[in-house]
Every structure is written in C-alpha cells, then in structure tokens.
Write a protein that holds these residues in place. Structure first.
Motif, PDB file in Angstrom:
ATOM      1  N   ILE A 115     -33.123 -50.586 -37.095  1.00 31.16           N
ATOM      2  CA  ILE A 115     -31.887 -50.819 -37.390  1.00 31.16           C
ATOM      3  C   ILE A 115     -31.664 -49.905 -38.472  1.00 31.16           C
ATOM      4  O   ILE A 115     -32.162 -49.588 -39.427  1.00 31.16           O
ATOM      5  CB  ILE A 115     -31.735 -52.283 -37.742  1.00 31.16           C
ATOM      6  CG1 ILE A 115     -31.903 -53.357 -36.846  1.00 31.16           C
ATOM      7  CG2 ILE A 115     -30.139 -52.600 -38.583  1.00 31.16           C
ATOM      8  CD1 ILE A 115     -31.845 -54.780 -37.277  1.00 31.16           C
ATOM      9  N   LYS A 117     -28.614 -49.046 -41.477  1.00 31.59           N
ATOM     10  CA  LYS A 117     -27.778 -49.706 -42.231  1.00 31.59           C
ATOM     11  C   LYS A 117     -27.321 -48.493 -43.350  1.00 31.59           C
ATOM     12  O   LYS A 117     -28.065 -47.753 -43.877  1.00 31.59           O
ATOM     13  CB  LYS A 117     -28.261 -51.087 -43.005  1.00 31.59           C
ATOM     14  CG  LYS A 117     -28.263 -52.042 -42.085  1.00 31.59           C
ATOM     15  CD  LYS A 117     -28.604 -53.375 -42.685  1.00 31.59           C
ATOM     16  CE  LYS A 117     -28.274 -54.539 -41.628  1.00 31.59           C
ATOM     17  NZ  LYS A 117     -28.499 -55.764 -42.771  1.00 31.59           N
ATOM     18  N   GLU A 126     -24.237 -52.572 -40.774  1.00 30.11           N
ATOM     19  CA  GLU A 126     -25.233 -51.974 -39.835  1.00 30.11           C
ATOM     20  C   GLU A 126     -24.269 -50.892 -38.851  1.00 30.11           C
ATOM     21  O   GLU A 126     -23.185 -51.071 -38.723  1.00 30.11           O
ATOM     22  CB  GLU A 126     -25.516 -53.025 -38.899  1.00 30.11           C
ATOM     23  CG  GLU A 126     -26.401 -52.331 -37.475  1.00 30.11           C
ATOM     24  CD  GLU A 126     -26.929 -53.467 -36.593  1.00 30.11           C
ATOM     25  OE1 GLU A 126     -27.034 -53.124 -35.306  1.00 30.11           O
ATOM     26  OE2 GLU A 126     -27.052 -54.474 -37.134  1.00 30.11           O
ATOM     27  N   ARG A 129     -28.533 -49.082 -34.018  1.00 30.85           N
ATOM     28  CA  ARG A 129     -29.910 -49.627 -33.710  1.00 30.85           C
ATOM     29  C   ARG A 129     -30.409 -49.133 -32.595  1.00 30.85           C
ATOM     30  O   ARG A 129     -29.583 -48.877 -31.551  1.00 30.85           O
ATOM     31  CB  ARG A 129     -29.789 -51.195 -33.751  1.00 30.85           C
ATOM     32  CG  ARG A 129     -29.300 -51.796 -32.620  1.00 30.85           C
ATOM     33  CD  ARG A 129     -29.471 -53.420 -32.920  1.00 30.85           C
ATOM     34  NE  ARG A 129     -29.036 -53.935 -33.877  1.00 30.85           N
ATOM     35  CZ  ARG A 129     -29.226 -55.198 -34.583  1.00 30.85           C
ATOM     36  NH1 ARG A 129     -30.305 -55.898 -33.770  1.00 30.85           N
ATOM     37  NH2 ARG A 129     -28.507 -55.846 -35.737  1.00 30.85           N
TER      38      ARG A 129
END
Length: 268
Positions: A115, A117, A126, A129
């Motif tokens: 992920i 961010k 976010e 991903r």
C-alpha cells in the motif's frame, strides 16, 4: 586503573565519573564461549531501572535489537558485502539505492497488499496499492495517474473511468489500433486516413444534432451518398440506381401541406 599486556596494551579505569575500557594494541574482541549463550547489552530504561537494548544471540545465531536504532543525517544504513544497498536521510529527503542486481519489493503474506500512502493536506491517505488478493495494481478511488506535465491523467470513481488531457490536447490511438466493445463485437479503428466503425447494429443516440460539415457526406455501399453544401441537400446513387421510398410512405412539402406517396401500385 587496571592494565594488561607488556606495554599496557588494554586497560579498564575510572576517570571523572566515567568508566572506560581501552585497547591500545590490535583489535578488541569480545567472545562468548558458552554454547548458545548471548552477549547482552543493557542500559538505563529511563525510569530508574535497566533494560536490554540489543543482544548477540548465540542460540538463534542473530543480532536482536530491543530499542530504536537512530542514524544521524547523511549516515547510510548499508547492506551487502559490497555495500550493495543503502538507505539514508540527508536532513531533508530520504533515499534508497540499490547498487547491484535487481531490486525486489515483495509482500509474502497470503493475499495481502503493498500500500502506498501520502500526507494529503495533513492527513494520511492511500493513493494506490498492489492488491495481493486479485494480483492487480489499484489506484484509489478519486486518485489519478498523471502523465507528461501533469495535464494528462487517468482516474476512476468506482463506476466510471475518466481520461483528461491538457488544453487543445488529444487522446491519440495509433493507426490500425482499434477500440473494441462488447468482447470485440464492435470496433472503432483508423488507418491514418479513414475511420472505420464496425458492428452488428450501430445505434446513434444524441440529445442534440449530429452535425456533418458542409461538403462532407454520408456514403452507403461506396456509391450512394447524402451531402449538403450549406444550402442544398444532395442525394446521389450509383449508375442505374434508384432512391426507393417504401409503399405508403410519402414525401411532404410546405409543413405537410403537399404530399407525394405511392401504395405500391398508384402514385398520389
């Protein structure tokens, strides 16, 4: 002070409230010979007691850190016999550099993600991903993939996908590369000169007019054509061809005041 060696090669002493272990010749080696034994480093725990900070674990054959590791600005954390990979922070930015071979970023946990961010206006959000559950790269809803000078972008809102370009820009599809719909049932493609729309039935739905410029016509079967010059509408057919109007369908003039119609036998 306690010194050992013919030339006071190593010593242990106390001075000005501090304790010192000093080596003056060769290397200083600490050895733990107990089978599976550790070398444990402890210090004050900040609350009047002591706690382990790190240890060399002879049973696990590894080095274990129990407290944070702090590296000063521009000091590298190096990995590999030839310093093949390093990380550092220079006081402003953080860098990771691989100097040998490929760089792999891998999540081995079953069906879990990688992920990405960022801090967007003070809150962590976010952006994208790698989804391990479906083996796909996902851009978060409402976020964009931006290209060029950040004027071109691709984004999705969970329902629709949006392509955006800069002022006077185009979305260019190379010659002989088409857009297909309905599992390749329908297709739009250009060859650099002509545009071809292929499908079973082609349904055109509009809430306003479909405008064809003056001097540009609609051709059917390469011989029949409907075209306007901005004043008059011309309908042409091939050699020995006809313009066929079905039975009981008429041509009206003057707001339906006059009409020509045939019923398959007579013309009225």
């Amino acid at each position: 002070a306690l010194y050992v060696g013919n030339s006071s090669d190593a010593g242990f002493y106390h001075s000005s409230g501090q304790n010192y272990i000093e080596n003056n010749t060769g290397n200083l080696t600490l050895v733990q010979n107990t089978d599976d034994g550790d070398i444990i480093f402890q210090s004050d725990d900040g609350s009047g007691g002591t706690t382990e900070y790190f240890r060399l674990d002879g049973g696990e054959v590894g080095s274990y850190f129990s407290k944070n590791i702090h590296l000063s600005d521009s000091v590298q954390f190096r990995v590999g016999s030839g310093n093949d990979f390093y990380m550092l922070h220079d006081g402003s930015d953080t860098y990771s550099s691989n100097e040998t071979g490929n760089l792999y970023i891998q999540n081995s946990a079953n069906d879990k993600d990688i992920i990405f961010k960022v801090n967007d206006g003070g809150s962590s959000t976010e952006v994208a991903r790698f989804d391990g559950d479906v083996s796909a790269f996902k851009v978060a809803s409402g976020k964009k993939i931006m290209l060029g000078a950040a004027e071109e972008s691709i984004s999705g809102d969970g329902t629709d996908i949006t392509f955006a370009v800069g002022s006077s820009g185009d979305i260019n599809i190379p010659a002989d590369i088409g857009l297909t719909f309905g599992d390749d049932g329908e297709k739009i493609e250009g060859d650099g000169t002509d545009l071809t729309i292929a499908g079973n039935n082609i349904n055109l739905t509009a809430v306003a007019d479909v405008n064809i410029p003056s001097g540009v016509g609609l051709t059917v079967a390469t011989a029949e054509k409907i075209e306007s010059d901005g004043t008059d509408l011309s309908i042409t057919v091939g050699s020995n061809g006809d313009i066929n109007i079905p039975a009981n369908i008429g041509l009206t003039f003057g707001d339906d005041g006059e009409k020509i119609e045939g019923d398959g036998t007579d013309l009225t």
